[in-house]
Write a protein that holds these residues in place. Structure first.
Motif, PDB file in Angstrom:
ATOM      1  N   ASN A  19      51.643  52.918  42.289  1.00  0.00           N
ATOM      2  CA  ASN A  19      52.658  52.472  43.248  1.00  0.00           C
ATOM      3  C   ASN A  19      52.420  51.048  43.742  1.00  0.00           C
ATOM      4  O   ASN A  19      53.127  50.563  44.619  1.00  0.00           O
ATOM      5  N   GLY A  20      51.404  50.376  43.198  1.00  0.00           N
ATOM      6  CA  GLY A  20      51.120  48.997  43.568  1.00  0.00           C
ATOM      7  C   GLY A  20      50.175  48.818  44.738  1.00  0.00           C
ATOM      8  O   GLY A  20      49.788  47.697  45.059  1.00  0.00           O
ATOM      9  N   GLU A  21      49.788  49.919  45.375  1.00  0.00           N
ATOM     10  CA  GLU A  21      48.861  49.829  46.508  1.00  0.00           C
ATOM     11  C   GLU A  21      47.455  49.492  46.011  1.00  0.00           C
ATOM     12  O   GLU A  21      46.992  50.060  45.020  1.00  0.00           O
ATOM     13  N   PRO A  22      46.752  48.584  46.704  1.00  0.00           N
ATOM     14  CA  PRO A  22      45.386  48.253  46.274  1.00  0.00           C
ATOM     15  C   PRO A  22      44.421  49.402  46.508  1.00  0.00           C
ATOM     16  O   PRO A  22      44.468  50.055  47.554  1.00  0.00           O
ATOM     17  N   LEU A  23      43.567  49.648  45.531  1.00  0.00           N
ATOM     18  CA  LEU A  23      42.543  50.688  45.624  1.00  0.00           C
ATOM     19  C   LEU A  23      41.164  50.086  45.860  1.00  0.00           C
ATOM     20  O   LEU A  23      40.314  50.702  46.492  1.00  0.00           O
ATOM     21  N   GLY A  24      40.932  48.914  45.315  1.00  0.00           N
ATOM     22  CA  GLY A  24      39.629  48.281  45.450  1.00  0.00           C
ATOM     23  C   GLY A  24      39.666  46.859  44.961  1.00  0.00           C
ATOM     24  O   GLY A  24      40.557  46.471  44.199  1.00  0.00           O
ATOM     25  N   LYS A  25      38.694  46.105  45.415  1.00  0.00           N
ATOM     26  CA  LYS A  25      38.599  44.681  45.104  1.00  0.00           C
ATOM     27  C   LYS A  25      37.195  44.386  44.598  1.00  0.00           C
ATOM     28  O   LYS A  25      36.220  44.978  45.052  1.00  0.00           O
ATOM     29  N   SER A  26      37.110  43.431  43.689  1.00  0.00           N
ATOM     30  CA  SER A  26      35.811  43.023  43.163  1.00  0.00           C
ATOM     31  C   SER A  26      35.215  41.914  44.020  1.00  0.00           C
ATOM     32  O   SER A  26      35.869  41.366  44.911  1.00  0.00           O
ATOM     33  N   GLU A  27      34.000  41.556  43.675  1.00  0.00           N
ATOM     34  CA  GLU A  27      33.404  40.339  44.204  1.00  0.00           C
ATOM     35  C   GLU A  27      34.083  39.162  43.523  1.00  0.00           C
ATOM     36  O   GLU A  27      34.884  39.349  42.604  1.00  0.00           O
ATOM     37  N   THR A  28      33.749  37.944  43.924  1.00  0.00           N
ATOM     38  CA  THR A  28      34.223  36.782  43.172  1.00  0.00           C
ATOM     39  C   THR A  28      33.230  36.520  42.047  1.00  0.00           C
ATOM     40  O   THR A  28      32.039  36.801  42.166  1.00  0.00           O
ATOM     41  N   TYR A  29      33.752  35.981  40.957  1.00  0.00           N
ATOM     42  CA  TYR A  29      32.945  35.724  39.772  1.00  0.00           C
ATOM     43  C   TYR A  29      32.883  34.227  39.491  1.00  0.00           C
ATOM     44  O   TYR A  29      33.711  33.461  39.961  1.00  0.00           O
ATOM     45  N   SER A  30      31.933  33.851  38.668  1.00  0.00           N
ATOM     46  CA  SER A  30      31.747  32.443  38.318  1.00  0.00           C
ATOM     47  C   SER A  30      32.748  31.964  37.273  1.00  0.00           C
ATOM     48  O   SER A  30      32.970  30.769  37.128  1.00  0.00           O
ATOM     49  N   SER A  31      33.351  32.905  36.546  1.00  0.00           N
ATOM     50  CA  SER A  31      34.304  32.531  35.496  1.00  0.00           C
ATOM     51  C   SER A  31      35.271  33.679  35.247  1.00  0.00           C
ATOM     52  O   SER A  31      35.006  34.829  35.620  1.00  0.00           O
ATOM     53  N   ALA A  32      36.381  33.364  34.593  1.00  0.00           N
ATOM     54  CA  ALA A  32      37.349  34.391  34.223  1.00  0.00           C
ATOM     55  C   ALA A  32      36.724  35.387  33.245  1.00  0.00           C
ATOM     56  O   ALA A  32      36.999  36.585  33.304  1.00  0.00           O
TER      57      ALA A  32
END
Length: 107
Positions: free
Chosen positions: A73-86
């Protein structure tokens, strides 16, 4: 050690982290008002993690890549850390895809 969901209280709310076998947190949930809701969030992560289309590949204000796993349904479930590269972000997504579906929950 295999990956697992770490379910824990956060103030008066509940949250979880998906922890990889190397003890790195690879996904952090939103906060839930009830433990049962957080457990439902874990089940939703397990169901949605294998679906590539559920991952939003984003960059923060500083240009650092990260991802958000979303439900159908488009609702966020979780988020990652930030990374150094794609490429590193994409490896993080692959780690969640592989680990989440069968990961047990620990408190």
């Amino acid at each position: 050690m295999a990956a697992y969901f770490h379910l824990k209280p956060s103030g008066t709310q509940w949250m979880f982290n998906l922890v990889a076998g190397n003890h790195e947190i690879i996904l952090t949930s939103e906060r839930y008002t009830a433990k049962q809701s957080a457990q439902g969030g874990i089940a939703s992560v397990q169901a949605n993690a294998p679906v590539d289309a559920r991952y939003a590949r984003l960059n923060d204000a500083a240009g650092k890549p990260y991802f958000v796993l979303k439900a159908a349904n488009g609702e966020p479930l979780g988020k990652s850390e930030t990374y150094s590269s794609a490429a590193a972000r994409d490896q993080g997504i692959e780690a969640v895809k592989a680990a989440a579906p069968g990961a047990p929950t620990k408190e």
